[in-house]
Scaffold this active site. Structure first.
Site, PDB file in Angstrom:
ATOM      1  N   ASP A  35       0.869  -1.164   0.000  1.00  6.47           N
ATOM      2  CA  ASP A  35       0.000   0.000   0.000  1.00  6.47           C
ATOM      3  C   ASP A  35       0.920   1.232   0.000  1.00  6.47           C
ATOM      4  O   ASP A  35       2.072   1.160   0.412  1.00  6.47           O
ATOM      5  CB  ASP A  35      -0.848  -0.046   1.273  1.00  6.47           C
ATOM      6  CG  ASP A  35      -1.614   1.233   1.482  1.00  6.47           C
ATOM      7  OD1 ASP A  35      -2.341   1.641   0.571  1.00  6.47           O
ATOM      8  OD2 ASP A  35      -1.471   1.828   2.570  1.00  6.47           O
ATOM      9  N   ASP A  66      -0.078   5.096   0.711  1.00  6.71           N
ATOM     10  CA  ASP A  66      -0.313   6.123   1.746  1.00  6.71           C
ATOM     11  C   ASP A  66      -0.522   5.487   3.123  1.00  6.71           C
ATOM     12  O   ASP A  66      -1.377   4.615   3.294  1.00  6.71           O
ATOM     13  CB  ASP A  66      -1.535   6.967   1.381  1.00  6.71           C
ATOM     14  CG  ASP A  66      -1.406   7.601  -0.002  1.00  6.71           C
ATOM     15  OD1 ASP A  66      -0.270   7.939  -0.389  1.00  6.71           O
ATOM     16  OD2 ASP A  66      -2.424   7.752  -0.685  1.00  6.71           O
ATOM     17  N   HIS A 119     -11.082   4.843  -8.723  1.00  4.52           N
ATOM     18  CA  HIS A 119     -12.539   4.967  -8.606  1.00  4.52           C
ATOM     19  C   HIS A 119     -12.973   5.373  -7.197  1.00  4.52           C
ATOM     20  O   HIS A 119     -12.306   5.064  -6.223  1.00  4.52           O
ATOM     21  CB  HIS A 119     -13.195   3.637  -8.983  1.00  4.52           C
ATOM     22  CG  HIS A 119     -12.743   3.120 -10.310  1.00  4.52           C
ATOM     23  ND1 HIS A 119     -11.908   2.032 -10.451  1.00  4.52           N
ATOM     24  CD2 HIS A 119     -12.971   3.595 -11.559  1.00  4.52           C
ATOM     25  CE1 HIS A 119     -11.655   1.830 -11.740  1.00  4.52           C
ATOM     26  NE2 HIS A 119     -12.277   2.765 -12.437  1.00  4.52           N
TER      27      HIS A 119
HETATM   28 MG   LIG Z   1      -2.933   3.200   3.474  1.00  4.54          MG
HETATM   29 ZN   LIG Z   2     -11.331   0.696  -9.065  1.00  7.10          ZN
END
Ligand SMILES: [Mg+2]
Ligand SMILES: [Zn+2]
Length: 170
Positions: free
Chosen positions: A10, A12, A94
């Site tokens: 991941d 952030d 999205h």
């Molecule tokens: Mg995160």
């Molecule tokens: Zn998406």
């Protein structure tokens, strides 16, 4: 056959501080242990990938291009530290209400990489600071751990990314 193992990271809150819809590369800030952790993971033979939800794009807060600017900076910073760059980036742009297939906790961004790069799923990990990251790993059929924020008893927890990397060294 060569084992192709990877760590899906991941972005952030895991590699860099979670600035809540980071869009300006100038605001990017690393955790103190990030580069050391990435170095160790590469030394252990893992390919590194980034798998990130960027709903700020879908919500209209910033353009996808500003996500790419940040990712180019990440690559430059790794090279400056004499590390290999990230192998690839998966971005879900999205918003949650778009009902896309890629947004974590879906495992799709991960399974797509496993297929594309012919990785050995049993030797791969998904690492993030949120439960949805660990769930994405689980949904993709790989191992998962949560770092920095202790969110769930269902997954291994490490205080820092470096602690996680060190745990694999044993
Ligand atoms: Mg995160
Ligand atoms: Zn998406």
């Amino acid at each position: 056959m060569k084992t192709r193992k990877a760590i899906f990271l991941d972005r952030d809150g895991t590699l860099i501080l979670d600035k809540n819809y980071l869009s300006r590369v100038e605001d990017m800030e690393y955790f103190p242990d990030t580069m050391k952790a990435l170095q160790l993971l590469q030394q252990l033979g893992f390919e590194l990938f980034i798998v990130t939800n960027q709903s700020g794009v879908g919500r209209g807060y910033f353009a996808l291009e500003s996500v790419y600017v940040i990712h180019r900076q990440l690559q430059n910073d790794l090279r400056a530290q004499k590390l290999s760059p990230f192998k690839d980036f998966a971005v879900c742009p999205h918003s949650p209400d778009e009902g896309c297939e890629c947004r974590k906790p879906s495992g799709k961004m991960i399974t797509d990489f496993i297929e594309k790069y012919n990785l050995s799923a049993e030797h791969c990990w998904m690492i993030g600071d949120k439960l949805i990251d660990a769930e994405a790993g689980k949904n993709a059929g790989i191992k998962s751990a949560i770092v920095r924020h202790h969110e769930s008893k269902d997954f291994p927890y490490f205080k820092t990314l470096l602690d996680f990397a060190l745990s694999l060294k044993k």
